[in-house]
Design a protein around this motif. Structure first.
Motif, mmCIF file in Angstrom:
data_model
loop_
_atom_site.group_PDB
_atom_site.id
_atom_site.type_symbol
_atom_site.label_atom_id
_atom_site.label_comp_id
_atom_site.label_asym_id
_atom_site.label_seq_id
_atom_site.Cartn_x
_atom_site.Cartn_y
_atom_site.Cartn_z
ATOM 1 N N ALA A 110 0.829 -1.205 0.000
ATOM 2 C CA ALA A 110 0.000 0.000 0.000
ATOM 3 C C ALA A 110 0.862 1.252 0.000
ATOM 4 C CB ALA A 110 -0.939 -0.014 1.201
ATOM 5 N N ARG A 111 1.867 1.280 0.842
ATOM 6 C CA ARG A 111 2.733 2.471 0.902
ATOM 7 C C ARG A 111 3.484 2.674 -0.403
ATOM 8 N NH1 ARG A 111 3.662 0.121 6.162
ATOM 9 N NH2 ARG A 111 2.508 1.340 7.750
ATOM 10 N N ALA A 112 3.837 1.583 -1.066
ATOM 11 C CA ALA A 112 4.559 1.695 -2.339
ATOM 12 C C ALA A 112 3.681 2.258 -3.451
ATOM 13 C CB ALA A 112 5.090 0.317 -2.748
ATOM 14 N N ALA A 113 2.358 2.274 -3.254
ATOM 15 C CA ALA A 113 1.440 2.810 -4.263
ATOM 16 C C ALA A 113 1.253 4.320 -4.137
ATOM 17 C CB ALA A 113 0.087 2.115 -4.157
ATOM 18 N N ASP A 114 1.917 4.938 -3.180
ATOM 19 C CA ASP A 114 1.785 6.385 -2.968
ATOM 20 C C ASP A 114 2.203 7.151 -4.219
ATOM 21 O OD1 ASP A 114 1.567 8.895 -1.908
ATOM 22 O OD2 ASP A 114 2.823 8.498 -0.151
ATOM 23 N N ASP A 115 1.417 8.151 -4.590
ATOM 24 C CA ASP A 115 1.734 8.951 -5.771
ATOM 25 C C ASP A 115 2.450 10.256 -5.444
ATOM 26 O OD1 ASP A 115 -0.289 10.417 -4.617
ATOM 27 O OD2 ASP A 115 -1.475 10.633 -6.460
ATOM 28 N N GLY A 116 2.799 10.447 -4.167
ATOM 29 C CA GLY A 116 3.524 11.653 -3.767
ATOM 30 C C GLY A 116 2.659 12.877 -3.561
ATOM 31 N N SER A 117 1.338 12.739 -3.676
ATOM 32 C CA SER A 117 0.446 13.888 -3.519
ATOM 33 C C SER A 117 0.108 14.185 -2.063
ATOM 34 C CB SER A 117 -0.858 13.638 -4.287
ATOM 35 O OG SER A 117 -1.577 12.548 -3.708
ATOM 36 N N GLY A 118 0.516 13.310 -1.140
ATOM 37 C CA GLY A 118 0.214 13.514 0.269
ATOM 38 C C GLY A 118 -1.185 13.086 0.668
ATOM 39 N N ARG A 119 -1.895 12.397 -0.238
ATOM 40 C CA ARG A 119 -3.283 12.019 0.062
ATOM 41 C C ARG A 119 -3.418 10.622 0.647
ATOM 42 N NH1 ARG A 119 -6.176 12.513 -5.449
ATOM 43 N NH2 ARG A 119 -4.110 11.923 -6.209
ATOM 44 N N LEU A 120 -2.370 9.809 0.578
ATOM 45 C CA LEU A 120 -2.460 8.422 1.031
ATOM 46 C C LEU A 120 -2.020 8.292 2.480
ATOM 47 C CD1 LEU A 120 -2.886 5.366 0.455
ATOM 48 C CD2 LEU A 120 -0.484 5.295 -0.253
ATOM 49 N N ARG A 121 -2.827 7.572 3.254
ATOM 50 C CA ARG A 121 -2.475 7.255 4.636
ATOM 51 C C ARG A 121 -2.711 5.769 4.852
ATOM 52 N NH1 ARG A 121 -4.617 10.382 10.109
ATOM 53 N NH2 ARG A 121 -3.076 9.475 11.531
ATOM 54 N N VAL A 122 -1.716 5.085 5.407
ATOM 55 C CA VAL A 122 -1.821 3.652 5.664
ATOM 56 C C VAL A 122 -1.749 3.423 7.166
ATOM 57 C CG1 VAL A 122 -0.857 1.371 5.235
ATOM 58 C CG2 VAL A 122 -0.730 3.132 3.450
ATOM 59 N N LEU A 123 -2.803 2.844 7.726
ATOM 60 C CA LEU A 123 -2.879 2.526 9.151
ATOM 61 C C LEU A 123 -2.835 1.012 9.311
ATOM 62 C CD1 LEU A 123 -5.891 4.892 10.020
ATOM 63 C CD2 LEU A 123 -3.444 5.436 10.130
ATOM 64 N N SER A 124 -2.195 0.531 10.348
ATOM 65 C CA SER A 124 -2.056 -0.915 10.548
ATOM 66 C C SER A 124 -2.629 -1.334 11.891
ATOM 67 C CB SER A 124 -0.579 -1.326 10.469
ATOM 68 O OG SER A 124 -0.080 -1.144 9.161
ATOM 69 N N LEU A 125 -3.404 -2.421 11.875
ATOM 70 C CA LEU A 125 -3.916 -3.039 13.088
ATOM 71 C C LEU A 125 -3.090 -4.283 13.368
ATOM 72 C CD1 LEU A 125 -7.762 -2.826 12.325
ATOM 73 C CD2 LEU A 125 -6.368 -1.228 13.661
ATOM 74 N N GLY A 126 -2.708 -4.468 14.623
ATOM 75 C CA GLY A 126 -1.863 -5.604 14.972
ATOM 76 C C GLY A 126 -2.550 -6.939 14.822
ATOM 77 N N VAL A 127 -3.851 -6.967 15.039
ATOM 78 C CA VAL A 127 -4.635 -8.191 14.894
ATOM 79 C C VAL A 127 -5.851 -7.889 14.033
ATOM 80 C CG1 VAL A 127 -3.893 -9.175 17.085
ATOM 81 C CG2 VAL A 127 -5.924 -7.730 17.015
ATOM 82 N N ASN A 128 -6.400 -8.910 13.413
ATOM 83 C CA ASN A 128 -7.557 -8.727 12.553
ATOM 84 C C ASN A 128 -8.792 -8.382 13.376
ATOM 85 O OD1 ASN A 128 -10.047 -10.484 11.168
ATOM 86 N ND2 ASN A 128 -8.908 -9.145 9.777
ATOM 87 N N LYS A 129 -9.448 -7.286 13.006
ATOM 88 C CA LYS A 129 -10.648 -6.838 13.719
ATOM 89 C C LYS A 129 -11.899 -6.917 12.854
ATOM 90 C CE LYS A 129 -8.727 -5.442 17.637
ATOM 91 N NZ LYS A 129 -8.841 -4.031 18.045
ATOM 92 N N GLY A 130 -11.758 -7.201 11.570
ATOM 93 C CA GLY A 130 -12.911 -7.273 10.695
ATOM 94 C C GLY A 130 -13.144 -5.974 9.946
ATOM 95 N N PRO A 131 -13.867 -6.062 8.815
ATOM 96 C CA PRO A 131 -14.034 -4.884 7.961
ATOM 97 C C PRO A 131 -14.791 -3.743 8.618
ATOM 98 C CG PRO A 131 -15.433 -6.688 7.224
ATOM 99 C CD PRO A 131 -14.507 -7.255 8.244
#
Length: 333
Positions: A51-72
């Motif tokens: 996901a982070r590698a898909a950043d286009d440099g516009s500053g619009r992408l934010r990637v948050l990570s959960l340590g365990v699966n919590k569901g959609p």
């Protein structure tokens, strides 16, 4: 990002390293998109890195990570809490927006939720963005009755799929009514949110032009739901039915959906007991639950009939024809 950017794209992702790049880029290429918030929901395959590698440099992408699966539902609520744009668009990590989706979808402003058509794409081979026809918009508003009936499957008819629509939601409406996804749901979380919104008077607009590409795979998580997930879904209907002052006609529609889901639950529960302890214990369960017996008997008979029909059906070559969720008329040029 343009001065008209006002959409937050929310992507809940688990083990989606192979598709997340396509999803993110389809959001970032839209000029109306102010934010793309990805929540890596306890992945083990490098989804966050992709996901982070898909950043286009516009500053619009934010990637948050959960340590365990919590569901959609939890992941989407988490993304909404960490975003600010006035409009919220849900995108599944396997899927993508068609180019120019929001320019077409947001042309009018007379809605609280607005959804467009979905094209279903076979995910067994290389997934290429299809060239879809120019469909007539034919705008209409969806009421609670049409929405609920559109989520009930019937034999001999297409399965209830109206809950698959991916509307853009107005944050101010969600906030004013205290609406968020129910985090205990791992099946039907979209249905439940939209139903509660409609009960609260949401103007849910549908246009028939196509802007969302849904990739269909045999191993989709939604196809592996647990028996407990069905129980929680019909309990969600019951929670809405408990709202004071609910009009009788709305309550009747909700009860029809509750019975539909509860019937699916009773069949799955019967099959679980059969698998775990044998047919005799499963039969005793059915006899001890007379209200569930019609759903169990009907479901078993339907399964056997479908299996027999599948064996007798001639083998036909697979077709690459696209399928759309909503019937629509092509604009004549």
């Amino acid at each position: 990002m343009t001065s008209s950017a006002k959409v937050c794209v929310v992507i809940a992702a688990k083990n989606a390293a192979g598709t997340i790049t396509r999803a993110i880029r389809s959001g970032l290429r839209e000029g109306c998109v102010a934010e793309v918030v990805v929540v890596d929901d306890g992945s083990t395959d490098g989804t966050a890195e992709a996901a982070r590698a898909a950043d286009d440099g516009s500053g619009r992408l934010r990637v948050l990570s959960l340590g365990v699966n919590k569901g959609p539902a939890f992941a989407r609520n988490h993304a909404i809490a960490h975003s600010t744009a006035p409009l919220i668009a849900i995108l599944d990590a396997d899927d993508f927006f068609l180019d120019g989706r929001f320019d077409r979808l947001l042309a009018e402003d007379d809605w609280d939720f607005v959804a467009d058509n979905i094209v279903f794409i076979d995910g067994r081979g290389e997934v290429i963005e299809p060239d879809v026809p120019d469909f007539e918009a034919a705008p209409r508003f969806l009421d609670i009755h049409g929405f609920i009936e559109g989520n009930i499957s019937r034999r001999g008819a297409s399965r209830g799929e109206i809950g698959f629509l991916k509307p853009v939601m107005r944050r101010s409406f969600l906030d004013s009514h205290g609406l968020r996804y129910k985090e205990e749901l791992r099946l039907g979380e979209d249905y439940d949110l939209y139903a509660r919104a409609l009960v609260n008077g949401a103007r849910y607009k549908i246009v028939h032009g196509c802007g969302y590409g849904a990739v269909v795979r045999q191993d989709l998580l939604s196809g592996r739901h647990r028996t407990l997930d069905l129980k929680r879904l019909y309990e969600a209907d019951r929670a809405i039915l408990a709202v004071p002052g609910l009009p009788k006609e709305i309550a009747a529609a909700l009860r029809r959906h509750e019975r539909h889901v509860r019937g699916r639950y009773e069949l799955r529960r019967f099959l679980d007991i059969k698998a775990e302890t044998g047919i005799w214990r499963a039969g005793l369960y059915a006899l001890a639950n007379p209200l569930a017996f019609p759903a169990i008997a009907g479901g078993v008979a339907a399964d056997k009939f479908d299996a027999l029909k599948a064996r007798r059906a001639p083998n036909r070559p697979e077709t690459a024809a696209l399928r759309y969720l909503l019937p629509a008329r092509i604009v004549q040029k």
